[in-house]
Scaffold this motif. Structure first.
Motif, PDB file in Angstrom:
ATOM      1  N   ILE A 152      39.933  -6.851 -11.934  1.00 20.49           N
ATOM      2  CA  ILE A 152      39.876  -5.327 -11.436  1.00 20.49           C
ATOM      3  C   ILE A 152      39.596  -4.565 -12.362  1.00 20.49           C
ATOM      4  O   ILE A 152      38.946  -3.675 -12.309  1.00 20.49           O
ATOM      5  CB  ILE A 152      41.258  -5.267 -10.615  1.00 20.49           C
ATOM      6  CG1 ILE A 152      40.884  -3.805  -9.682  1.00 20.49           C
ATOM      7  CG2 ILE A 152      42.329  -4.558 -11.972  1.00 20.49           C
ATOM      8  CD1 ILE A 152      39.577  -4.383  -8.711  1.00 20.49           C
ATOM      9  N   LYS A 153      40.099  -4.860 -13.491  1.00 20.12           N
ATOM     10  CA  LYS A 153      39.958  -4.142 -14.818  1.00 20.12           C
ATOM     11  C   LYS A 153      38.805  -4.427 -15.903  1.00 20.12           C
ATOM     12  O   LYS A 153      38.125  -3.910 -16.197  1.00 20.12           O
ATOM     13  CB  LYS A 153      40.966  -4.466 -16.378  1.00 20.12           C
ATOM     14  CG  LYS A 153      42.426  -3.743 -15.434  1.00 20.12           C
ATOM     15  CD  LYS A 153      43.061  -4.075 -16.287  1.00 20.12           C
ATOM     16  CE  LYS A 153      44.621  -4.170 -16.164  1.00 20.12           C
ATOM     17  NZ  LYS A 153      45.805  -4.406 -17.540  1.00 20.12           N
ATOM     18  N   LYS A 154      37.985  -5.868 -15.802  1.00 17.90           N
ATOM     19  CA  LYS A 154      36.844  -5.832 -16.497  1.00 17.90           C
ATOM     20  C   LYS A 154      35.800  -6.828 -15.804  1.00 17.90           C
ATOM     21  O   LYS A 154      34.723  -7.195 -16.394  1.00 17.90           O
ATOM     22  CB  LYS A 154      37.133  -7.200 -17.810  1.00 17.90           C
ATOM     23  CG  LYS A 154      38.337  -6.521 -18.744  1.00 17.90           C
ATOM     24  CD  LYS A 154      39.051  -7.193 -19.561  1.00 17.90           C
ATOM     25  CE  LYS A 154      39.538  -6.762 -20.753  1.00 17.90           C
ATOM     26  NZ  LYS A 154      40.172  -7.576 -21.733  1.00 17.90           N
ATOM     27  N   LYS A 155      35.968  -7.164 -14.676  1.00 17.32           N
ATOM     28  CA  LYS A 155      34.560  -7.775 -13.896  1.00 17.32           C
ATOM     29  C   LYS A 155      34.416  -8.943 -14.830  1.00 17.32           C
ATOM     30  O   LYS A 155      32.676  -9.834 -14.767  1.00 17.32           O
ATOM     31  CB  LYS A 155      34.257  -6.887 -13.178  1.00 17.32           C
ATOM     32  CG  LYS A 155      34.247  -5.867 -12.080  1.00 17.32           C
ATOM     33  CD  LYS A 155      33.440  -5.283 -12.228  1.00 17.32           C
ATOM     34  CE  LYS A 155      32.729  -5.546 -10.797  1.00 17.32           C
ATOM     35  NZ  LYS A 155      31.566  -5.103 -10.805  1.00 17.32           N
ATOM     36  N   GLN A 156      35.349  -9.231 -14.883  1.00 16.86           N
ATOM     37  CA  GLN A 156      34.176 -11.361 -16.047  1.00 16.86           C
ATOM     38  C   GLN A 156      34.705 -11.945 -14.943  1.00 16.86           C
ATOM     39  O   GLN A 156      35.387 -12.684 -14.165  1.00 16.86           O
ATOM     40  CB  GLN A 156      35.652 -11.586 -17.113  1.00 16.86           C
ATOM     41  CG  GLN A 156      35.040 -10.227 -18.288  1.00 16.86           C
ATOM     42  CD  GLN A 156      36.364 -10.762 -19.550  1.00 16.86           C
ATOM     43  OE1 GLN A 156      36.929 -11.538 -19.711  1.00 16.86           O
ATOM     44  NE2 GLN A 156      35.927 -10.075 -20.677  1.00 16.86           N
ATOM     45  N   LYS A 157      34.050 -13.439 -15.015  1.00 19.05           N
ATOM     46  CA  LYS A 157      33.281 -14.077 -13.995  1.00 19.05           C
ATOM     47  C   LYS A 157      34.469 -14.704 -14.655  1.00 19.05           C
ATOM     48  O   LYS A 157      35.044 -15.879 -13.238  1.00 19.05           O
ATOM     49  CB  LYS A 157      32.249 -14.853 -14.913  1.00 19.05           C
ATOM     50  CG  LYS A 157      31.996 -16.308 -13.935  1.00 19.05           C
ATOM     51  CD  LYS A 157      30.190 -16.462 -13.281  1.00 19.05           C
ATOM     52  CE  LYS A 157      29.750 -17.541 -13.012  1.00 19.05           C
ATOM     53  NZ  LYS A 157      28.603 -17.937 -13.187  1.00 19.05           N
ATOM     54  N   GLY A 158      34.925 -15.212 -15.580  1.00 20.90           N
ATOM     55  CA  GLY A 158      35.724 -16.432 -16.301  1.00 20.90           C
ATOM     56  C   GLY A 158      37.625 -15.647 -14.901  1.00 20.90           C
ATOM     57  O   GLY A 158      38.279 -16.931 -15.006  1.00 20.90           O
ATOM     58  N   ASP A 159      37.586 -15.193 -14.819  1.00 20.52           N
ATOM     59  CA  ASP A 159      39.126 -14.575 -14.275  1.00 20.52           C
ATOM     60  C   ASP A 159      39.205 -14.727 -12.798  1.00 20.52           C
ATOM     61  O   ASP A 159      39.798 -14.974 -12.336  1.00 20.52           O
ATOM     62  CB  ASP A 159      38.924 -12.816 -14.801  1.00 20.52           C
ATOM     63  CG  ASP A 159      39.274 -12.499 -15.768  1.00 20.52           C
ATOM     64  OD1 ASP A 159      39.985 -13.390 -16.376  1.00 20.52           O
ATOM     65  OD2 ASP A 159      39.383 -11.827 -15.909  1.00 20.52           O
TER      66      ASP A 159
END
Length: 579
Positions: A129-136
């Motif tokens: 929700i903070k960075k919208k990184q695919k890995g998360d």
């Protein structure tokens, strides 16, 4: 780490499933989340260790991973690592919590291991929700798969967490347009975990019976059970009237009774429950103030999430007593809730840290001060005796029985020996040696069977001089009370002459094993005098193999050309002992 034997009756069942997986049976008792069992089976194959030792010590690895992942998660939640450490240390050491909430970590259970995945899922949600990184997002999906392959209760807990997260973070989720991504990742995670169950269903497997028990729990409340046994009570009618008065009145009653019911399984007393409820309210207030006055609104939205999640889980931990639907059995919910208390325990340190930073105290001095504060707090808890002490296990098998079976499995040739013992060691020796039930032997002797032969070269007989008492199966973790008068029974010639009540277990809980639980003193008295008769008739074939405070294990060595007839008259010897 203190004990060789099982710490809980369920460990015997889990070990049976692990052995079955190693030998090619995917669902030995029906479909069940076998992720942890598969992991143990793999470790047992990869490392030169008996799989029993791998499994019984898996709780050490599991506990380290669970508690470490809890710290890693809350390290990302709080402003500073020392704030997280303070809350975590207080949670680990303090005796505020009821022993029910933590005693399961002494055993190798799948459910607790799933908490690692639950914490990973929360971390992934907050990070995405903070960075919208695919890995998360991938981590979020993988953790859901892990939970569903570990234990269904963990998956239900994760569903509760996701609902609370969705409610608190609804505006950021909609603004950043990530709702569908979360949903898709969750669905993929569930589908991946369901592949083994789909295969099992197509091959005609049904779910293992404990799944039915877990589903039955959802329909069970204190009120429903009391009505079955005692009929309706006036207070039940009063509670129904409360519900009819409206949601507000019902909510007031929930909060009124919450502190009482939390003290049943979650915390040590009602005052502690009230204190934690106030701390949760304070965390919610602190979060709201931060949302209004701080620029770091995402952090304070996280605090609000933890406050909401704690209260929701607190109510679910009381659900059985509040007569509302039980999503997760209340004792297991108490275990989950204890970890969710870390933000409440860390709140005073978080507020102090924020206040000192506003006063422009340098962070390196803050960290040094907090390190000293944490060390002083640990010393104070130890000095005051306020650390967890009630560590115990549930005795299932004698220490001697397990030690001898492990020795036979590891140091003796396969299938050259037989163990005469209770059924509890069967999962240990099933694929290495032979097992002969004591009650089968006693039944054959009492029915007058003339010939009893066991064809293996060596026979090991597990006799209990002081039979285990199952009136209370709780034992101290250091085994200091293993032979305490209340925990053992005595053998006698009079008991050896009594009849075994084979049909005494009317509840069906123990089945054919019922004599071990209800008449163990009778069974072991018969076995003792049978063994004495065998020693008297075959003195050159019997030797003492192992002995401890309560158990003696005998070894019967057979000549390959002369198998011993073990049908001997023990009753005459017992009768002579009386006179």
């Amino acid at each position: 780490m203190h004990n060789t034997g099982y710490g809980h009756t369920d460990e015997e069942t889990h070990l049976y499933w692990i052995g079955a997986l190693i030998h090619g049976n995917m669902f030995p008792a029906g479909m069940y989340p076998h992720g942890v069992h598969t992991l143990n089976a793999a470790l047992g194959i990869l490392f030169p260790l008996n799989v029993t030792r791998v499994y019984l010590n898996f709780s050490v690895l599991s506990t380290v991973m669970v508690f470490s992942s809890a710290y890693a998660l809350f390290r990302k939640v709080f402003s500073n690592r020392y704030v997280a450490m303070a809350g975590w240390v207080f949670f680990v050491l303090t005796d505020l919590f009821h022993s029910t909430s933590y005693f399961r970590f002494q055993f190798s259970f799948p459910m607790e291991f799933g908490l690692v995945a639950a914490f990973g899922m929360i971390y992934a949600m907050l990070a995405y929700i903070k960075k919208k990184q695919k890995g998360d997002l991938i981590l979020f999906s993988a953790c859901i798969t892990w939970t569903l392959m570990t234990h269904f209760y963990i998956t239900i807990l994760c569903l509760i967490i996701c609902v609370c997260f969705g409610v608190v973070y609804l505006i950021p989720i909609l603004r950043k347009k990530v709702l569908l991504r979360y949903a898709a990742a969750g669905i993929v995670g569930v589908l991946l975990a369901c592949i083994p169950y789909i295969w099992g269903y197509l091959n005609g497997y049904e779910f293992e019976r404990s799944i039915e028990w877990a589903l039955g729990i959802t329909q069970t409340t204190a009120e429903s059970e009391n009505q079955k046994t005692e009929g309706p009570r006036p207070e039940d009618a009063q509670k129904s009237n409360w519900r009819e008065e409206g949601a507000l009145s019902f909510a007031q009653d929930l909060l009124k009774d919450e502190s009482k019911y939390l003290s049943y399984n979650f915390v040590s007393n009602r005052d502690t429950a009230r204190l934690l409820m106030l701390a949760d309210g304070a965390l919610a207030l602190y979060a709201m103030l931060g949302l209004f006055f701080s620029k770091k609104r995402v952090r304070y939205l996280g605090y609000l999430f933890w406050a909401v999640l704690w209260e929701v889980c607190a109510i679910l931990a009381c659900a059985y007593y509040l007569n509302i639907p039980v999503l997760i059995e209340v004792k297991r919910m108490a275990t989950f809730l204890s970890f969710l208390t870390i933000p409440l325990l860390g709140l005073p340190f978080e507020m102090l840290f924020t206040l000192l930073r506003l006063c422009r105290v340098k962070e390196k001095y803050l960290e040094m001060s907090f390190a000293v504060l944490i060390t002083g707090g640990i010393w104070a808890m130890l000095t005051a005796g306020r650390v967890k002490e009630e560590r115990y296990y549930s005795i299932t098998i004698s220490e001697a029985d397990m030690r001898v079976c492990l020795d036979l499995c590891e140091n003796h040739e396969k299938y050259t020996w037989t163990v005469i013992s209770p059924t509890n060691d069967l999962s240990v020796i099933r694929y290495t040696g032979y097992h002969y039930e004591i009650i089968d032997l006693i039944k054959a002797l009492d029915e007058g069977k003339k010939n009893i032969y066991i064809p293996t070269p060596d026979i090991y007989v597990v006799t209990e001089r002081h039979p285990i008492s199952f009136t209370n199966d709780r034992r101290k973790i250091d085994r200091s009370d293993i032979d305490a008068p209340d925990n053992v029974q005595e053998i006698s010639p009079e008991l050896a002459l009594q009849d075994v009540e084979w049909d005494r277990d009317t509840s069906g809980l123990h089945g054919a094993d019922a004599p071990y639980y209800y008449q163990r003193d009778v069974v072991m008295s018969k076995l003792h005098y049978w063994m004495e008769a065998v020693k008297k008739i075959y003195p050159n074939h019997v030797s003492e193999y192992y002995q401890d405070e309560t158990v003696t294990v005998y070894k019967i060595t057979q000549d390959p050309y002369f198998t011993l007839n073990l049908s001997v008259d023990y009753k005459q010897l017992a009768a002579d002992s009386i006179h």
